[in-house]
Every structure is written in C-alpha cells, then in structure tokens.
Design a protein around this motif. Structure first.
Motif, PDB file in Angstrom:
ATOM      1  N   ASN A  27       0.815  -1.219   0.000  1.00 44.37           N
ATOM      2  CA  ASN A  27       0.000   0.000   0.000  1.00 44.37           C
ATOM      3  C   ASN A  27       0.850   1.271   0.000  1.00 44.37           C
ATOM      4  O   ASN A  27       0.516   2.244  -0.649  1.00 44.37           O
ATOM      5  N   GLY A  28       1.957   1.233   0.729  1.00 44.77           N
ATOM      6  CA  GLY A  28       2.782   2.437   0.851  1.00 44.77           C
ATOM      7  C   GLY A  28       3.952   2.451  -0.093  1.00 44.77           C
ATOM      8  O   GLY A  28       5.030   2.949   0.261  1.00 44.77           O
ATOM      9  N   SER A  29       3.759   1.941  -1.298  1.00 45.61           N
ATOM     10  CA  SER A  29       4.878   1.799  -2.231  1.00 45.61           C
ATOM     11  C   SER A  29       5.541   3.133  -2.560  1.00 45.61           C
ATOM     12  O   SER A  29       6.749   3.186  -2.798  1.00 45.61           O
ATOM     13  N   ASP A  33      10.956   3.714  -1.307  1.00 46.65           N
ATOM     14  CA  ASP A  33      12.327   4.108  -1.645  1.00 46.65           C
ATOM     15  C   ASP A  33      12.887   5.116  -0.646  1.00 46.65           C
ATOM     16  O   ASP A  33      14.067   5.045  -0.259  1.00 46.65           O
ATOM     17  N   ASN A  34      12.045   6.050  -0.213  1.00 44.64           N
ATOM     18  CA  ASN A  34      12.502   7.049   0.751  1.00 44.64           C
ATOM     19  C   ASN A  34      12.845   6.405   2.090  1.00 44.64           C
ATOM     20  O   ASN A  34      13.873   6.733   2.703  1.00 44.64           O
ATOM     21  N   VAL A  35      11.989   5.503   2.551  1.00 41.19           N
ATOM     22  CA  VAL A  35      12.232   4.814   3.821  1.00 41.19           C
ATOM     23  C   VAL A  35      13.511   3.985   3.735  1.00 41.19           C
ATOM     24  O   VAL A  35      14.374   4.030   4.630  1.00 41.19           O
ATOM     25  N   LYS A  36      13.645   3.213   2.660  1.00 42.91           N
ATOM     26  CA  LYS A  36      14.836   2.376   2.495  1.00 42.91           C
ATOM     27  C   LYS A  36      16.113   3.205   2.446  1.00 42.91           C
ATOM     28  O   LYS A  36      17.102   2.901   3.123  1.00 42.91           O
ATOM     29  N   SER A  37      16.097   4.253   1.653  1.00 35.67           N
ATOM     30  CA  SER A  37      17.312   5.055   1.489  1.00 35.67           C
ATOM     31  C   SER A  37      17.678   5.773   2.782  1.00 35.67           C
ATOM     32  O   SER A  37      18.867   5.925   3.105  1.00 35.67           O
ATOM     33  N   THR A  38      16.679   6.215   3.537  1.00 38.83           N
ATOM     34  CA  THR A  38      16.964   6.890   4.812  1.00 38.83           C
ATOM     35  C   THR A  38      17.635   5.947   5.790  1.00 38.83           C
ATOM     36  O   THR A  38      18.646   6.289   6.415  1.00 38.83           O
ATOM     37  N   LYS A 137      10.301  10.602   9.933  1.00 42.69           N
ATOM     38  CA  LYS A 137      10.622  12.036   9.858  1.00 42.69           C
ATOM     39  C   LYS A 137      11.013  12.422   8.432  1.00 42.69           C
ATOM     40  O   LYS A 137      10.546  13.439   7.891  1.00 42.69           O
ATOM     41  N   SER A 138      11.870  11.616   7.815  1.00 43.16           N
ATOM     42  CA  SER A 138      12.310  11.903   6.451  1.00 43.16           C
ATOM     43  C   SER A 138      11.139  11.938   5.483  1.00 43.16           C
ATOM     44  O   SER A 138      11.042  12.826   4.627  1.00 43.16           O
ATOM     45  N   ALA A 139      10.221  10.981   5.621  1.00 44.55           N
ATOM     46  CA  ALA A 139       9.066  10.932   4.723  1.00 44.55           C
ATOM     47  C   ALA A 139       8.125  12.118   4.953  1.00 44.55           C
ATOM     48  O   ALA A 139       7.582  12.681   3.999  1.00 44.55           O
ATOM     49  N   LEU A 401       3.604   5.117   8.525  1.00 51.44           N
ATOM     50  CA  LEU A 401       3.262   6.168   7.560  1.00 51.44           C
ATOM     51  C   LEU A 401       1.835   6.010   7.059  1.00 51.44           C
ATOM     52  O   LEU A 401       1.159   7.011   6.781  1.00 51.44           O
ATOM     53  N   ARG A 402       1.366   4.790   6.968  1.00 50.42           N
ATOM     54  CA  ARG A 402      -0.039   4.627   6.558  1.00 50.42           C
ATOM     55  C   ARG A 402      -0.977   5.139   7.648  1.00 50.42           C
ATOM     56  O   ARG A 402      -2.041   5.698   7.361  1.00 50.42           O
ATOM     57  N   VAL A 403      -0.595   4.958   8.900  1.00 51.32           N
ATOM     58  CA  VAL A 403      -1.384   5.524  10.004  1.00 51.32           C
ATOM     59  C   VAL A 403      -1.496   7.034   9.846  1.00 51.32           C
ATOM     60  O   VAL A 403      -2.564   7.635  10.049  1.00 51.32           O
ATOM     61  N   LEU A 404      -0.400   7.680   9.474  1.00 50.12           N
ATOM     62  CA  LEU A 404      -0.354   9.138   9.399  1.00 50.12           C
ATOM     63  C   LEU A 404      -1.006   9.704   8.140  1.00 50.12           C
ATOM     64  O   LEU A 404      -1.421  10.872   8.127  1.00 50.12           O
TER      65      LEU A 404
END
Length: 424
Positions: A27-29, A33-38, A137-139, A401-404
C-alpha cells in the motif's frame, strides 16, 4: 529451540528466500524508496550505536549511558529531545511537520540483564526505534505530510514494567498508534505477530520468631523456620503445576539475609512470576499460588506477607496494524508467522496494547540460544542481526506512515482497537 530456526553462519539460498515473498504491491509503495534510502544511509551509524549500547550493558532503571547516547543521536538528527522524561532514564524525541496531523509513537528499549548483558537484544530494539523514527521524519519532510513522530526511550522492561509506569504517568498521552519490535529465534528472515504471556510479579516474605533467633542444634524448637516455610511454598507450587494448564508458567527464586547453618532462619524471601496467556487467566492462577504461600506459613508457624509487584498484560496486536505490517513485510522481506517470536515470554508493551492501537512484531536473528542466554547476547551484536533489525524497521516505518496518511485506514485501526481492548 527448533532446529528449523535461523542458525549462525547458515547460508540462505537467494532463490529460496525470494520464493518466500508474497506477490503484489504494498500500500505504501510511494514511500518505500525514501524509507529504504533513509535507513540505509544511517546503517553504519546505527550499527555503531547498537554496539555502543551492547558494549555498555545496564540493568533496569540504570540505563544512563544508553539514555545519553540515544538522546544525543536523536538531537543530532533534528528531533526535539526531552531527557529524563517522567523517569530518570526515560526520554522522548519528537518531530512535527505542519499542523493537524496524527501522532505516531515508537518505542526504544535499553536495559540489559544481570550477568549476561544484552541477552534479550535491547540494543537492537533501541536502534530499531531510532531507525523507524528517522525514516518517518524523512518521509514527513520529503512528501510534506502533516504529522508527528514521537520516539519514547523506555527503561526497565526486564522485570521493572517501565512502560506501565510511563503509561500511568501520561507518557503515551496523545499518541494515536504505537509501534515497536523485538528480536527472537525464528525462521530465517522472518517476523512473528504472536502474542505473549501476561505476567504478575509476587514478592513473598516469611517471618519466624519475633523475639529471638534459635540455635539450630541447641534449641531448634524455640524457633520458627522461615526458610522451611519458603521451601514448603516452593514444593506446594511444584505440586500445583500438575493442575495448571500447559500454557501457564510459574517460576521463582529464594532470597535471604544473615543465613548460617547453626541458626534457625527467621526470615526468607521469595520472588515469583506467574504467567498465563491472558490477564484474566493470570489473575485466577495468582489466587491459587497465594494459597501455596499461606499454607506454608500455617504449617511452619511463620507469618507471611504477600506483596503484588508489577504486572504486565499479554500483547493485543491491533489487527489492522498487524495486517498492514504483514502485507509490507511478507512482500518485501520474508515470511510472517503467528507462532514464534516471544509467545512464551512477557513484555510491558502488553500494557500499552491495552491502552491504544499498537503492534509488537518479533523478528528472527540467527542464534544458537533463545532469549536470556549468553548465546543470544552474542547473536544480538552480529551484522546479521543488525541487518534483520533494519528490515523490520523499514516495514514498521511504512506501517506507521499509513497511520499518518490514510484516514480510512486509521479509522479501521481505531475500530479494531475499540473492539479488542477493554476499558476497565
């Protein structure tokens, strides 16, 4: 420990590992990438932080070094940090973007075990919380999302029920959902969404003659033997185990002071843990255990004092959050089970799951021994354990992030919380 569990040095065939993944898009595709890279960018720093905590083991409520290095790390990465938050070694790191958004909570544990160090891998739990909070935070910044992420440094999990204390003092107030994870033996590259056992601590003291102590050979009839009372209580409980359910656990230790063989002991102390799959079952079992203490005191002529210590509840994994975590993890990293993890252990995070929507997945690391062994202490410092920790952190960040960001999903989270959590 199962022979199917992940072993140190075990080489997993990449094709086999890929075959364990579920198909489909998460769902949060768009955040992936942002989560992984951070988290990947923090890899070496997180490993150094984990090893620092692992190399400086501190028992419950003494986590001063961990408190200092973790708060310094979070401050360096742009969080508003409050040290010594509600408890001496507790802390909170907060980041808010915009206004009107929801608040996601994350937990970092810090304490080690007496004598064997980080045999429950809390150094990994500490950096998992850091990784999740930094990724969220990054996302929030990158995608301009209104919301808050709060990382709580929670002391005293090992027998101290630190989260229960923080909960009672308002430490979780304003948090809409809370996430954390825990290392454990398990299948290679897997995570578990099992529950755990509710636990009650009981402190028992037996007192003998109040006027004087008796010589053990010259005049033993003048004393009441508090140690005999404790031994009899231990035997009573051992006999009772035959009538307890296989899912229940009762275990305890003796403590004393000024004991010597030629004096009748007039004081003995015992510390017991009573565990059961649910808080309600645990409370029933506690009454049966108390009768064992009372019977021992009656038989020996001693006085008994029974004090109920801290208690922790079973994990009530929020189904909506669990389903989302499973979807992300199983499609990205590895298989999910509902059996292993810390299913036969206990955690103070269970109390949190009674109070608000929360999940507490376990993640497998390669180890020769289970939690609370020297082998697990060694396993918690390996690069393989670290890598597994970062993978589960990515899945938790995406779940958070899906919660937010998803109003309909959060409404579902709340519905499951209302239907599963008591309000007593």
């Amino acid at each position: 420990m199962s022979t199917n569990f992940w072993q140190p040095g075990e080489v997993i065939d990449p094709a086999f590992a890929a075959a364990q993944l579920s198909s489909g898009e998460i769902n949060g595709s768009k955040f992936l990438d942002n989560v992984k890279s951070t988290i990947q960018a923090l890899d070496s720093d997180l490993l150094a932080l984990s090893h620092d905590i692992h190399d400086h083991p501190e028992t419950r409520f003494e986590e001063h070094h961990a408190h200092d290095v973790l708060t310094a790390f979070m401050e360096k990465h742009g969080f508003e940090v409050t040290r010594h938050h509600l408890m001496d070694t507790a802390w909170v790191a907060k980041f808010t973007r915009g206004t009107g958004g929801r608040t996601l909570g994350v937990n970092s544990e810090m304490d080690a075990l007496p004598g064997i160090g980080h045999a429950c891998g809390h150094n990994l739990i500490a950096i998992a919380g850091v990784a999740v909070a930094c990724a969220v935070k990054s996302a929030l910044e990158h995608f301009d999302i209104a919301g808050t992420v709060v990382l709580l440094g929670t002391p005293g999990e090992e027998g101290g029920a630190g989260k229960a204390i923080l909960l009672d003092r308002g430490g979780y107030q304003g948090i809409d959902a809370c996430l954390m994870c825990h290392p454990a033996p398990g299948l290679p590259h897997s995570a578990s969404l099992s529950s755990c056992l509710a636990r009650q601590r009981i402190d028992v003291e037996f007192f003998g003659h109040t006027q004087h102590r008796a010589h053990a050979a010259l005049s033993p009839w003048e004393g009441q033997n508090a140690l005999d009372a404790a031994v009899l209580a231990y035997t009573n409980i051992s006999v009772l185990r035959q009538q307890l359910k296989p899912t229940h656990r009762v275990h305890g230790i003796f403590e004393g002071k000024d004991w010597t063989p030629n004096i009748i002991p007039d004081y003995a102390k015992m510390v017991w843990y009573v565990r059961a799959p649910t808080r309600a079952e645990m409370e029933v079992a506690v009454q049966r255990i108390k009768a064992c203490f009372e019977g021992a005191a009656l038989a020996t002529g001693c006085r008994v004092q029974v004090d109920m210590g801290n208690s922790t509840s079973e994990l009530r994994q929020n189904k909506a959050l669990s389903d989302e975590f499973e979807d992300v993890f199983s499609k990205t990293f590895g298989p999910i089970d509902y059996v292993y993890g810390i299913s036969s252990a206990s955690t103070d995070f269970g109390n949190v799951t009674y109070a608000l929507p929360a999940i507490h997945p376990s993640f497998a690391i390669p180890t020769l021994g289970g939690n609370h062994t020297k082998e697990f202490t060694q396993a918690a410092a390996t690069k393989e354990a670290h890598n597994a920790c970062l993978k589960v952190s990515q899945a938790l960040a995406l779940t958070g992030l899906r919660v937010l960001t998803d109003d309909a999903f959060f409404a579902k989270v709340q519905r499951f919380s209302r239907s599963s959590c008591p309000h007593d």
